[in-house]
Design a protein around this motif. Structure first.
Motif, mmCIF file in Angstrom:
data_model
loop_
_atom_site.group_PDB
_atom_site.id
_atom_site.type_symbol
_atom_site.label_atom_id
_atom_site.label_comp_id
_atom_site.label_asym_id
_atom_site.label_seq_id
_atom_site.Cartn_x
_atom_site.Cartn_y
_atom_site.Cartn_z
ATOM 1 N N PRO A 1 65.736 12.145 52.700
ATOM 2 C CA PRO A 1 66.789 12.889 53.405
ATOM 3 C C PRO A 1 66.795 12.538 54.889
ATOM 4 C CG PRO A 1 65.436 14.341 52.045
ATOM 5 C CD PRO A 1 64.735 13.031 52.098
ATOM 6 N N GLY A 2 67.976 12.481 55.481
ATOM 7 C CA GLY A 2 68.097 12.267 56.912
ATOM 8 C C GLY A 2 68.401 13.573 57.630
ATOM 9 N N MET A 3 68.585 13.500 58.950
ATOM 10 C CA MET A 3 68.841 14.681 59.773
ATOM 11 C C MET A 3 70.266 14.661 60.318
ATOM 12 S SD MET A 3 65.248 14.914 61.898
ATOM 13 C CE MET A 3 65.994 16.017 63.119
ATOM 14 N N LYS A 4 70.889 15.829 60.337
ATOM 15 C CA LYS A 4 72.242 15.980 60.871
ATOM 16 C C LYS A 4 72.235 17.091 61.920
ATOM 17 C CE LYS A 4 73.574 12.942 57.892
ATOM 18 N NZ LYS A 4 73.863 11.561 58.329
ATOM 19 N N GLU B 1 69.454 13.336 44.014
ATOM 20 C CA GLU B 1 69.322 14.441 43.073
ATOM 21 C C GLU B 1 67.865 14.807 42.826
ATOM 22 O OE1 GLU B 1 71.733 16.403 42.028
ATOM 23 O OE2 GLU B 1 72.974 15.211 43.341
ATOM 24 N N GLN B 2 66.939 13.915 43.225
ATOM 25 C CA GLN B 2 65.523 14.229 43.136
ATOM 26 C C GLN B 2 64.920 14.079 44.526
ATOM 27 O OE1 GLN B 2 63.737 11.779 40.153
ATOM 28 N NE2 GLN B 2 65.501 11.905 38.802
ATOM 29 N N GLY B 3 63.643 14.329 44.636
ATOM 30 C CA GLY B 3 62.994 14.059 45.912
ATOM 31 C C GLY B 3 62.565 15.297 46.650
ATOM 32 N N ALA B 4 62.507 15.182 47.974
ATOM 33 C CA ALA B 4 61.921 16.236 48.802
ATOM 34 C C ALA B 4 62.739 17.525 48.789
ATOM 35 C CB ALA B 4 61.766 15.723 50.236
ATOM 36 N N LEU C 1 57.358 11.639 47.339
ATOM 37 C CA LEU C 1 56.938 11.597 48.741
ATOM 38 C C LEU C 1 57.779 12.613 49.510
ATOM 39 C CD1 LEU C 1 55.147 10.047 50.786
ATOM 40 C CD2 LEU C 1 57.090 8.502 51.139
ATOM 41 N N PRO C 2 57.190 13.771 49.885
ATOM 42 C CA PRO C 2 57.975 14.845 50.513
ATOM 43 C C PRO C 2 58.233 14.596 52.006
ATOM 44 C CG PRO C 2 55.707 15.529 50.298
ATOM 45 C CD PRO C 2 55.788 14.155 49.695
ATOM 46 N N VAL C 3 59.028 13.576 52.290
ATOM 47 C CA VAL C 3 59.247 13.122 53.659
ATOM 48 C C VAL C 3 60.716 13.208 54.033
ATOM 49 C CG1 VAL C 3 59.282 11.029 55.095
ATOM 50 C CG2 VAL C 3 57.216 11.647 53.836
ATOM 51 N N ILE C 4 60.968 13.685 55.243
ATOM 52 C CA ILE C 4 62.299 13.691 55.852
ATOM 53 C C ILE C 4 62.314 12.619 56.933
ATOM 54 C CG2 ILE C 4 64.038 15.070 57.053
ATOM 55 C CD1 ILE C 4 63.213 16.146 54.256
ATOM 56 N N ARG D 1 58.315 15.652 58.332
ATOM 57 C CA ARG D 1 59.325 14.891 59.064
ATOM 58 C C ARG D 1 58.618 13.741 59.769
ATOM 59 N NH1 ARG D 1 60.447 14.887 64.677
ATOM 60 N NH2 ARG D 1 62.633 14.761 65.299
ATOM 61 N N ILE D 2 59.079 12.507 59.534
ATOM 62 C CA ILE D 2 58.516 11.374 60.268
ATOM 63 C C ILE D 2 59.434 11.080 61.448
ATOM 64 C CG2 ILE D 2 57.934 8.934 60.222
ATOM 65 C CD1 ILE D 2 56.903 9.173 57.505
ATOM 66 N N ASP D 3 58.886 11.273 62.624
ATOM 67 C CA ASP D 3 59.662 11.086 63.849
ATOM 68 C C ASP D 3 59.953 9.598 64.068
ATOM 69 O OD1 ASP D 3 60.805 12.230 66.251
ATOM 70 O OD2 ASP D 3 59.189 11.235 67.338
ATOM 71 N N HIS D 4 61.192 9.292 64.467
ATOM 72 C CA HIS D 4 61.616 7.922 64.801
ATOM 73 C C HIS D 4 61.511 6.995 63.590
ATOM 74 C CE1 HIS D 4 62.938 4.961 67.655
ATOM 75 N NE2 HIS D 4 61.906 4.171 67.405
#
Length: 494
Positions: free
Chosen positions: A362-365, A9-12, A338-341, A294-297
């Motif tokens: 958050p993760g990626m779909k 509910e909070q975050g990036a 921390l605005p990171v995906i 976005r942090i790759d891997h």
């Protein structure tokens, strides 16, 4: 320190938004690749007209000959090819007549002319601005300038193949290089000054129009890079600077033999001992460049695939634990929120998922991954979570039209039935599904907005030829695309 809860509910990602994935090198223009000139500003205008709130890009660093932005010469420097020559004319640092054949000329000599111009008295204010830039960025800029100069002086060889005094950073040897090459080093610093000046002008323009810039930070850095040369103690290298093990991923969806990336692994024990200062500085700089990262891997922060350096493929590797908890604790202490995906694709274990959820990342779909199994497939729209970024596909995937065209008729029919809308065809059927989903952020590659086929993909993982060169022309974009996209954004509350 406040860490986002698992509810997200909070975050990036605090509101529903939509965006487009397009690397600046893919922009139109007369030069060898797209740059930060007028077409970049035109693209921002397109995003605004289409109701988009996010522009996602790939890493911005200078590349090796394979053009991969994920194997950059520096974790800090900008790619000089992205510097707009027309901007230099606009600023009065180059005369228009000096550009005889746009695209036929190379940029470095023109940048050198601009450098010579600002050394004159009438450009004193700019010269002062340049000097402030050099002072504010000295921590990475000096090593990068030396590295680029020495690489050029050694026919492009990697730092590990330079004469031993230079390879091992003998202070007397480097002092002599600085003394004998003062102007050449200043030109390299100026190149980075231009990049940063143009980048922040573009970012300001985008932010003013309500558009955030979504950057990309590779977890690893290239072996042949200024970072490894200048910080050897932070990497798992032998006394001669050679890695005994390298990074990669085991066999997966993209490759039967895995991917042997060749990056050196971090010496995590050393990094943890000094409080992860290298990572803190890296993230501090990236957060100046981007609004979202976005942090790759990401899975490599929980455990990484370690491949013996003498192996030709990534098959014979092993998983080794990494101090992800300790690192992200430090990052949250410094940067909160921390605005990171988290790029959490591939082999994702319960431990990796727990690490991501602990810090509310958050993760990626990927919707292209959604339809090749049963109803419990985590990428299917009905299984998505709000705290995620949904994509039709990424730069590593086929275009959506190319992907769909290669499926069996049975699977195509299944997808059409699931999406339950026969009034649209691919790729807009999948674009609509992404925008309609509960994921807080939906990203669509530019190729999909243009309904391009497989020949127009950006990258094919596991291959080294023919990647990263894709570009578009505005004439290829169907009239009314911005309006169509904006209508969907309004309909689905983005």
């Amino acid at each position: 320190m406040s860490i986002t809860t698992q509810s997200g509910e909070q975050g990036a990602l605090r509101s529903r938004q939509a965006g487009v994935l397009l690397h600046p090198t893919s922009l139109p223009g007369a030069w060898d690749c797209g740059d930060l000139g007028s077409e970049a500003f035109n693209f921002v205008n397109f995003l605004a007209a289409a109701g988009q709130k996010v522009w996602q890009i790939l890493p911005l660093g200078p590349t090796h000959n394979d053009l991969s932005p994920y194997q950059s010469l520096s974790a800090y420097a900008g790619n000089p090819e992205l510097i707009s020559i027309e901007k230099l004319v606009e600023w009065g640092w180059l005369a228009a007549e000096q550009i005889k054949k746009p695209g036929k000329q190379k940029k470095p000599p023109l940048i050198a002319k601009a450098f010579a111009a600002i050394m004159h008295a009438e450009h004193g204010e700019v010269r002062n601005e340049f000097e402030v830039f050099v002072a504010n960025n000295s921590e990475w800029l000096e090593d990068y300038a030396l590295y680029r100069l020495l690489k050029n002086n050694h026919q492009g060889k990697g730092w590990f193949d330079w004469p031993t005094p230079l390879r091992d950073r003998s202070e007397s040897a480097l002092k002599e290089v600085r003394h004998n090459n003062a102007e050449a080093l200043a030109e390299i610093r100026f190149e980075q000054f231009l990049f940063q000046r143009q980048w922040f002008e573009l970012k300001h323009y985008a932010n003013e129009r309500g558009i955030s810039i979504f950057g990309d930070v590779p977890i690893f850095v290239a072996y042949d890079s200024a970072d490894v040369w200048a910080h050897r103690d932070g990497f798992a290298l032998d006394a001669d600077g050679r890695p005994t093990v390298v990074a990669g991923v085991p066999p997966d969806y993209f490759s039967e033999t895995g991917q042997r990336w060749g990056n050196p692994h971090y010496d995590w024990a050393q990094m943890e001992q000094d409080g992860f200062s290298w990572w803190l500085e890296r993230m501090r700089y990236q957060l100046k460049l981007f609004d979202l990262i976005r942090i790759d891997h990401f899975r490599g922060f929980e455990a990484y695939w370690e491949v013996p350096a003498d192996e030709e493929t990534a098959i014979n590797g092993r998983w080794v634990k990494a101090p992800g908890d300790q690192l992200f604790d430090r990052l949250h202490e410094e940067f909160d929120p921390l605005p990171v995906i988290a790029e959490d694709l591939g082999i994702i274990t319960e431990e990796v998922e727990a690490l991501r959820l602990k810090y509310g990342l958050p993760g990626m779909k990927i919707l292209q991954f959604a339809f090749d199994s049963g109803a419990d497939n985590p990428y299917l729209p009905h299984n998505l979570q709000r705290n995620s970024v949904v994509y039709t596909g990424t730069h590593d995937n086929n275009t959506t039209l190319g992907w769909f065209d290669e499926l069996s008729p049975e699977l195509q029919a299944h997808i059409g039935y699931y999406l339950a809308d026969q009034s649209e065809s691919m790729p807009w059927l999948l674009i609509r599904a992404a925008l309609a989903s509960v994921s807080r952020l939906a990203i669509v590659p530019m190729q999909d907005l243009m309904a391009l086929d497989a020949s127009q993909r950006m990258n094919t993982p596991g291959t080294t030829e023919g990647n990263w060169g894709w570009r578009f022309q505005w004439s290829e974009l169907k009239e009314g695309t911005a309006e169509r996209l904006n209508e969907l954004v309004i309909r689905y509350g983005r």
